[in-house]
Design a protein around this motif. Sequence first.
Motif, PDB file in Angstrom:
ATOM      1  N   ALA A 138       1.022   4.181   6.968  1.00  0.00           N
ATOM      2  CA  ALA A 138       2.323   4.700   7.106  1.00  0.00           C
ATOM      3  C   ALA A 138       3.399   3.415   7.240  1.00  0.00           C
ATOM      4  CB  ALA A 138       2.585   5.561   8.399  1.00  0.00           C
ATOM      5  N   ALA A 139       2.792   2.396   7.911  1.00  0.00           N
ATOM      6  CA  ALA A 139       3.859   1.462   7.933  1.00  0.00           C
ATOM      7  C   ALA A 139       3.881   0.709   6.527  1.00  0.00           C
ATOM      8  CB  ALA A 139       3.081   0.248   8.998  1.00  0.00           C
ATOM      9  N   LEU A 140       2.979   0.557   5.773  1.00  0.00           N
ATOM     10  CA  LEU A 140       2.791  -0.129   4.520  1.00  0.00           C
ATOM     11  C   LEU A 140       4.033   0.844   3.623  1.00  0.00           C
ATOM     12  CD1 LEU A 140       2.182  -2.617   2.890  1.00  0.00           C
ATOM     13  CD2 LEU A 140       0.091  -1.230   2.033  1.00  0.00           C
ATOM     14  N   ALA A 141       3.529   2.036   3.708  1.00  0.00           N
ATOM     15  CA  ALA A 141       4.387   3.203   2.850  1.00  0.00           C
ATOM     16  C   ALA A 141       5.893   2.832   3.083  1.00  0.00           C
ATOM     17  CB  ALA A 141       3.799   4.547   3.098  1.00  0.00           C
ATOM     18  N   ALA A 142       6.161   2.810   4.283  1.00  0.00           N
ATOM     19  CA  ALA A 142       7.566   2.522   4.904  1.00  0.00           C
ATOM     20  C   ALA A 142       8.076   1.524   4.300  1.00  0.00           C
ATOM     21  CB  ALA A 142       7.764   2.614   6.260  1.00  0.00           C
ATOM     22  N   ALA A 143       7.277   0.295   4.367  1.00  0.00           N
ATOM     23  CA  ALA A 143       8.051  -0.932   3.974  1.00  0.00           C
ATOM     24  C   ALA A 143       8.312  -1.017   2.525  1.00  0.00           C
ATOM     25  CB  ALA A 143       6.785  -2.132   4.476  1.00  0.00           C
ATOM     26  N   HIS A 144       7.352  -0.223   1.581  1.00  0.00           N
ATOM     27  CA  HIS A 144       7.737  -0.274   0.267  1.00  0.00           C
ATOM     28  C   HIS A 144       8.578   0.740  -0.167  1.00  0.00           C
ATOM     29  CE1 HIS A 144       4.320  -2.952   0.337  1.00  0.00           C
ATOM     30  NE2 HIS A 144       4.517  -3.156  -1.063  1.00  0.00           N
ATOM     31  N   ASP A 145       9.047   1.672   0.911  1.00  0.00           N
ATOM     32  CA  ASP A 145      10.231   2.814   0.610  1.00  0.00           C
ATOM     33  C   ASP A 145       9.463   3.767  -0.357  1.00  0.00           C
ATOM     34  OD1 ASP A 145      12.321   4.277   0.962  1.00  0.00           O
ATOM     35  OD2 ASP A 145      13.400   3.116  -1.012  1.00  0.00           O
ATOM     36  N   LEU A 146       8.128   3.995  -0.126  1.00  0.00           N
ATOM     37  CA  LEU A 146       7.396   5.148  -0.824  1.00  0.00           C
ATOM     38  C   LEU A 146       7.911   6.602  -0.658  1.00  0.00           C
ATOM     39  CD1 LEU A 146       3.827   3.737  -0.944  1.00  0.00           C
ATOM     40  CD2 LEU A 146       5.655   3.207  -2.306  1.00  0.00           C
ATOM     41  N   GLY A 147       8.750   6.715   0.311  1.00  0.00           N
ATOM     42  CA  GLY A 147       8.960   8.326   0.535  1.00  0.00           C
ATOM     43  C   GLY A 147       8.301   8.978   1.336  1.00  0.00           C
ATOM     44  N   ARG A 170      -8.839   0.254   1.207  1.00  0.00           N
ATOM     45  CA  ARG A 170     -10.129  -0.266   0.739  1.00  0.00           C
ATOM     46  C   ARG A 170     -10.858  -1.263   1.851  1.00  0.00           C
ATOM     47  NH1 ARG A 170     -12.164  -3.399  -5.115  1.00  0.00           N
ATOM     48  NH2 ARG A 170     -14.311  -3.660  -4.505  1.00  0.00           N
ATOM     49  N   LYS A 171     -12.127  -1.061   2.210  1.00  0.00           N
ATOM     50  CA  LYS A 171     -12.560  -1.923   3.298  1.00  0.00           C
ATOM     51  C   LYS A 171     -11.450  -2.225   4.544  1.00  0.00           C
ATOM     52  CE  LYS A 171     -15.730  -4.495   0.167  1.00  0.00           C
ATOM     53  NZ  LYS A 171     -16.190  -5.774  -0.231  1.00  0.00           N
ATOM     54  N   GLY A 172     -10.919  -1.159   4.934  1.00  0.00           N
ATOM     55  CA  GLY A 172      -9.867  -1.231   5.982  1.00  0.00           C
ATOM     56  C   GLY A 172      -8.391  -1.817   5.797  1.00  0.00           C
ATOM     57  N   ARG A 173      -8.376  -2.425   4.421  1.00  0.00           N
ATOM     58  CA  ARG A 173      -7.313  -3.041   3.898  1.00  0.00           C
ATOM     59  C   ARG A 173      -6.307  -2.134   3.251  1.00  0.00           C
ATOM     60  NH1 ARG A 173     -11.001  -7.305   3.609  1.00  0.00           N
ATOM     61  NH2 ARG A 173     -11.106  -7.066   1.404  1.00  0.00           N
ATOM     62  N   PRO A 174      -5.176  -1.889   3.480  1.00  0.00           N
ATOM     63  CA  PRO A 174      -4.176  -0.991   2.706  1.00  0.00           C
ATOM     64  C   PRO A 174      -3.446  -1.685   1.519  1.00  0.00           C
ATOM     65  CG  PRO A 174      -3.309  -1.337   4.656  1.00  0.00           C
ATOM     66  CD  PRO A 174      -4.373  -2.109   4.762  1.00  0.00           C
ATOM     67  N   ARG A 175      -3.327  -1.266   0.502  1.00  0.00           N
ATOM     68  CA  ARG A 175      -2.568  -1.918  -0.862  1.00  0.00           C
ATOM     69  C   ARG A 175      -1.586  -0.807  -1.088  1.00  0.00           C
ATOM     70  NH1 ARG A 175      -5.455  -3.278  -5.565  1.00  0.00           N
ATOM     71  NH2 ARG A 175      -7.188  -1.620  -5.079  1.00  0.00           N
ATOM     72  N   ALA A 176      -0.362  -1.145  -1.448  1.00  0.00           N
ATOM     73  CA  ALA A 176       0.529  -0.149  -1.854  1.00  0.00           C
ATOM     74  C   ALA A 176       1.186  -0.551  -3.507  1.00  0.00           C
ATOM     75  CB  ALA A 176       1.906  -0.155  -0.851  1.00  0.00           C
ATOM     76  N   THR A 177       1.680   0.419  -4.047  1.00  0.00           N
ATOM     77  CA  THR A 177       2.255   0.128  -5.214  1.00  0.00           C
ATOM     78  C   THR A 177       3.017   1.392  -5.787  1.00  0.00           C
ATOM     79  OG1 THR A 177       1.720  -0.391  -7.791  1.00  0.00           O
ATOM     80  CG2 THR A 177       0.363   1.275  -6.707  1.00  0.00           C
ATOM     81  N   LEU A 178       4.195   0.975  -6.292  1.00  0.00           N
ATOM     82  CA  LEU A 178       5.177   2.204  -6.891  1.00  0.00           C
ATOM     83  C   LEU A 178       4.631   2.854  -8.256  1.00  0.00           C
ATOM     84  CD1 LEU A 178       8.372   0.149  -6.195  1.00  0.00           C
ATOM     85  CD2 LEU A 178       7.578   1.979  -4.975  1.00  0.00           C
ATOM     86  N   TRP A 179       4.797   4.025  -8.315  1.00  0.00           N
ATOM     87  CA  TRP A 179       4.489   4.768  -9.603  1.00  0.00           C
ATOM     88  C   TRP A 179       5.004   3.955 -10.755  1.00  0.00           C
ATOM     89  CZ3 TRP A 179       0.712   7.311  -8.266  1.00  0.00           C
ATOM     90  CH2 TRP A 179       0.565   7.855  -7.194  1.00  0.00           C
TER      91      TRP A 179
END
Length: 204
Positions: free
Chosen positions: A28-37, A120-129
């Motif tokens: 949730a924190a990573l999604a908020a940091a990248h403004d994923l909505g 993956r392996k406990g580490r989250p990655r975020a990307t925009l569409w």
Amino acid sequence: MMPSQTGEKRGLTSMDTGGTRAIPAKVAALAAAHDLGEPVGHRDNGDPARAALVALLLSVASFAVSFALFHAAGAWFRPLLPAAILALAAAIGSLGWAMLFPFRGGRPVWAYEHGLVHLRKGRPRATLWRDMERLELHVVRDGTLTAGTTSAYLLKPSGQPPMRVRTQISEQADGTRHDPFGTLLTRLVADAGRPVVQTLIGRR
């Protein structure tokens, strides 16, 4: 909470396959940091414990078959020896996978309005569409019982390793069978103006 204010958002969240499972704080924190909505879908994307159990059961069965074939080859029919060796190799390989799966960890995916988070392996990655190079639909070639079906969705974000999402076909309320989360991914990538391509897999 899943969005429910608009008809469009209801259409997206109706395809969520993760139920009401809580989103981990780091996701949730990573999604908020990248403004994923808002979150619109979730896929567990594999259960390491279940996979390890299946591999262990397969290993036990293969060892039993191997032992029976070795006994039969030694007592009555020597040509069974190659089959016994293959069964033994399968047993050892399955045992190796059973030991490996718990260390791989799950690879769940959370889809949001503007992008996704892949764990993956406990580490989250975020990307925009909009930062996706493309989405590949891995479609099984003709000549097999599963020909024409999508076996996986391979998301390729720019500057990051690919993110693979397993297909989970299920029967829907209207009687059709498809993967709602895969349909969701395809729509979100296409709506962002990024390519969605089919890649044939399997033997030619």
